[in-house]
Design a protein around this motif. Structure first.
Motif, PDB file in Angstrom:
ATOM      1  N   GLY A 225       0.829  -1.302   0.077  1.00  0.00           N
ATOM      2  CA  GLY A 225      -0.061  -0.236   0.223  1.00  0.00           C
ATOM      3  C   GLY A 225       1.152   1.795  -0.054  1.00  0.00           C
ATOM      4  N   GLY A 226       2.097   0.735  -0.005  1.00  0.00           N
ATOM      5  CA  GLY A 226       3.146   2.331  -0.063  1.00  0.00           C
ATOM      6  C   GLY A 226       3.063   2.839   1.340  1.00  0.00           C
ATOM      7  N   SER A 249       2.594  17.151  -3.423  1.00  0.00           N
ATOM      8  CA  SER A 249       1.913  17.163  -4.604  1.00  0.00           C
ATOM      9  C   SER A 249       1.947  17.161  -5.492  1.00  0.00           C
ATOM     10  CB  SER A 249       0.858  18.696  -4.633  1.00  0.00           C
ATOM     11  OG  SER A 249       0.632  18.200  -5.929  1.00  0.00           O
ATOM     12  N   PRO A 250       3.448  17.155  -5.891  1.00  0.00           N
ATOM     13  CA  PRO A 250       4.404  16.551  -6.459  1.00  0.00           C
ATOM     14  C   PRO A 250       4.600  15.549  -6.729  1.00  0.00           C
ATOM     15  CG  PRO A 250       5.538  18.685  -6.111  1.00  0.00           C
ATOM     16  CD  PRO A 250       4.579  18.168  -5.451  1.00  0.00           C
ATOM     17  N   ASP A 256       3.785   6.097  -4.681  1.00  0.00           N
ATOM     18  CA  ASP A 256       2.257   5.518  -3.457  1.00  0.00           C
ATOM     19  C   ASP A 256       2.882   5.944  -2.056  1.00  0.00           C
ATOM     20  OD1 ASP A 256       0.216   4.344  -3.082  1.00  0.00           O
ATOM     21  OD2 ASP A 256       1.187   1.924  -3.643  1.00  0.00           O
ATOM     22  N   PHE A 257       2.463   6.491  -1.243  1.00  0.00           N
ATOM     23  CA  PHE A 257       1.759   7.042  -0.344  1.00  0.00           C
ATOM     24  C   PHE A 257       0.170   7.597  -0.116  1.00  0.00           C
ATOM     25  CE2 PHE A 257       2.458  11.664  -2.544  1.00  0.00           C
ATOM     26  CZ  PHE A 257       1.076  11.832  -2.098  1.00  0.00           C
ATOM     27  N   GLN A 258       0.233   6.990   1.549  1.00  0.00           N
ATOM     28  CA  GLN A 258      -1.116   7.527   1.949  1.00  0.00           C
ATOM     29  C   GLN A 258      -0.800   8.509   2.811  1.00  0.00           C
ATOM     30  OE1 GLN A 258      -4.371   5.109   2.275  1.00  0.00           O
ATOM     31  NE2 GLN A 258      -4.522   5.730   4.244  1.00  0.00           N
ATOM     32  N   LEU A 259      -1.569  10.338   3.452  1.00  0.00           N
ATOM     33  CA  LEU A 259      -1.526  10.938   4.351  1.00  0.00           C
ATOM     34  C   LEU A 259      -2.400  10.685   4.967  1.00  0.00           C
ATOM     35  CD1 LEU A 259      -0.105  12.901   6.285  1.00  0.00           C
ATOM     36  CD2 LEU A 259      -0.900  14.441   5.184  1.00  0.00           C
ATOM     37  N   HIS A 282      -7.382  11.019  -3.394  1.00  0.00           N
ATOM     38  CA  HIS A 282      -6.973   9.717  -3.561  1.00  0.00           C
ATOM     39  C   HIS A 282      -6.306   9.136  -2.740  1.00  0.00           C
ATOM     40  CE1 HIS A 282     -10.133   9.591  -6.100  1.00  0.00           C
ATOM     41  NE2 HIS A 282      -9.750   9.861  -6.977  1.00  0.00           N
ATOM     42  N   HIS A 283      -5.008  10.625  -1.855  1.00  0.00           N
ATOM     43  CA  HIS A 283      -4.516   9.984  -1.009  1.00  0.00           C
ATOM     44  C   HIS A 283      -4.140  10.966  -0.365  1.00  0.00           C
ATOM     45  CE1 HIS A 283      -1.471   9.285  -4.564  1.00  0.00           C
ATOM     46  NE2 HIS A 283      -1.641   9.869  -5.538  1.00  0.00           N
TER      47      HIS A 283
END
Length: 415
Positions: A225-226, A249-250, A256-259, A282-283
């Motif tokens: 899942g990053g 953002s860039p 692949d990340f999720q905050l 989506h992140h």
């Protein structure tokens, strides 16, 4: 042989279930504090967690009517003060719902001030706007401590020419807690030096306490899942959340990340709009306040926690204690208290190169997971070695023992 009586400590603080880390901090030290002192808990909230009675009696206070005699006679109706030293400790933070009443009270009640935040100007203006702190007392304090320049700066804020946040950089406001202070307990060298520079009260330093979990966390995180990134807490503009989003953002097309964001930003609509405009819907996930076990579970999966502060006035971070406890590497701003942390315990970034430094760090962690594990392990080791509740509770007892002497010195100073 009868031992020396323990000092009676009247501990004025937000208490659980209040949504502030100072309430959690008080809960974390209760077993040791109750053992080291004859403890009474006080709050101006209407409700509190009844489990607190396992450690000490809890009393409700009216900050505008309570007197020193009321403290002295607590739990001893008709008997007079107890045999040992007696001291009132008041925990002062920077959130008006929890501290405006305490700020009014300490203008007239001699107290040990436990100074959690130096920068309280915004709290003062929020409180005055809601008629929770008298403007004349505020202005008299600013004139006392900062003279004509301070008075002019205050007028600029009241007349809309500058903001309270801008005022904080020049006049942080902690001096308003010193009106009747007997002494001050600080958690950082920065705060201690600032109070000592006023030449008014004895100042004591003890690292912010935190009870480590019994189980040492795993520092190895799954990469399925990053990268899992997290930010949490009571998030004002100085926590740099907008800047974090702009830095991420860039990277969204390359990494692949999720905050996950837990807690309440100062302006949820603004953060949501910023997230969407930057293409991060989506992140980035906004969760609001959650139960502590939910937050701890998220930290146990995280590869990096954002704990930035700019500006900072030298306050210690309860959030950083929780991050270290969970075995998560953190990125912090190289300012204030964070600048003095050992370099192996956190990732520090230059505030002048924030965006580039954040992007470089995330790329490094994506390529070299072991970097994060080493920092997380060093942070947990520091938590265990430096921030033990037992040493803190013993320090509180020692400050309480000195209350009468410090009070006498304060009276001589004011004479």
């Amino acid at each position: 042989m009868i031992g020396r009586p323990k000092p009676r400590v009247h501990w004025v603080s937000p208490l659980p279930r209040a949504q502030t880390d100072i309430a959690h901090y008080t809960r974390r030290i209760l077993p040791e504090l109750a053992a080291a002192t004859d403890l009474v808990l006080w709050t101006d909230a209407k409700d509190w967690d009844r489990a607190l009675y396992d450690f000490a009696p809890v009393r409700h206070l009216d900050p505008d009517r309570i007197t020193p005699r009321d403290f002295a006679l607590a739990n001893r109706p008709g008997q007079g003060p107890g045999p040992g030293p007696e001291a009132v400790f008041v925990n002062m933070g920077n959130s008006w719902p929890f501290h405006a009443g305490f700020l009014r009270m300490i203008q007239r009640i001699p107290s040990v001030i436990v100074l959690h935040d130096m920068a309280i100007q915004e709290m003062c203006f929020d409180a005055m706007e809601r008629d929770l702190f008298p403007r004349d007392i505020y202005e008299a304090n600013m004139a006392r401590w900062h003279g004509a320049a301070g008075q002019a700066a205050v007028r600029d804020v009241f007349e809309g020419r500058r903001s309270a946040g801008d005022l904080t950089q020049e006049y942080p406001g902690f001096e308003l807690t010193l009106t009747r202070a007997v002494s001050v307990l600080t958690h950082t060298p920065v705060a201690q030096k600032a109070v000592e520079a006023t030449g008014t009260v004895p100042t004591y330093l003890r690292p912010l306490p935190y009870r480590p979990s019994a189980a040492v966390p795993s520092y190895i995180r799954s990469r399925v899942g990053g990268l899992r990134l997290v930010q949490f807490g009571y998030t004002g503009p100085n926590r740099r959340l907008q800047n974090v989003l702009e830095a991420l953002s860039p990277l969204k097309d390359d990494i692949d990340f999720q905050l996950d964001i837990f807690g309440m930003p100062w302006d949820m609509d603004l953060i949501r709009r910023c997230r969407d405009e930057l293409g991060l819907r989506h992140h980035v996930h906004l969760h609001g306040f959650v139960d502590e076990d939910v937050l701890d579970a998220a930290l146990s999966r995280a590869h990096l926690a954002f704990n930035l502060r700019n500006p900072t006035m030298g306050e210690a971070s309860g959030s950083q204690m929780r991050i270290w406890n969970a075995g998560v590497p953190a990125v912090v701003t190289d300012l204030g208290w964070y600048a003095d942390l050992p370099p192996e315990t956190v990732f520090k970034i230059d505030p002048g190169q924030e965006t580039q430094a954040l992007q470089d760090l995330i790329r490094r962690l994506d390529a070299e997971p072991a970097l994060g594990r080493e920092v997380a392990a060093a942070g947990r080791a520091r938590l265990e070695a430096v921030h033990a509740p037992l040493a803190y509770a013993q320090a509180v007892a020692e400050v309480a023992e000195r209350f009468r002497g410090d009070a006498a010195a304060s009276l001589r100073r004011l004479a």
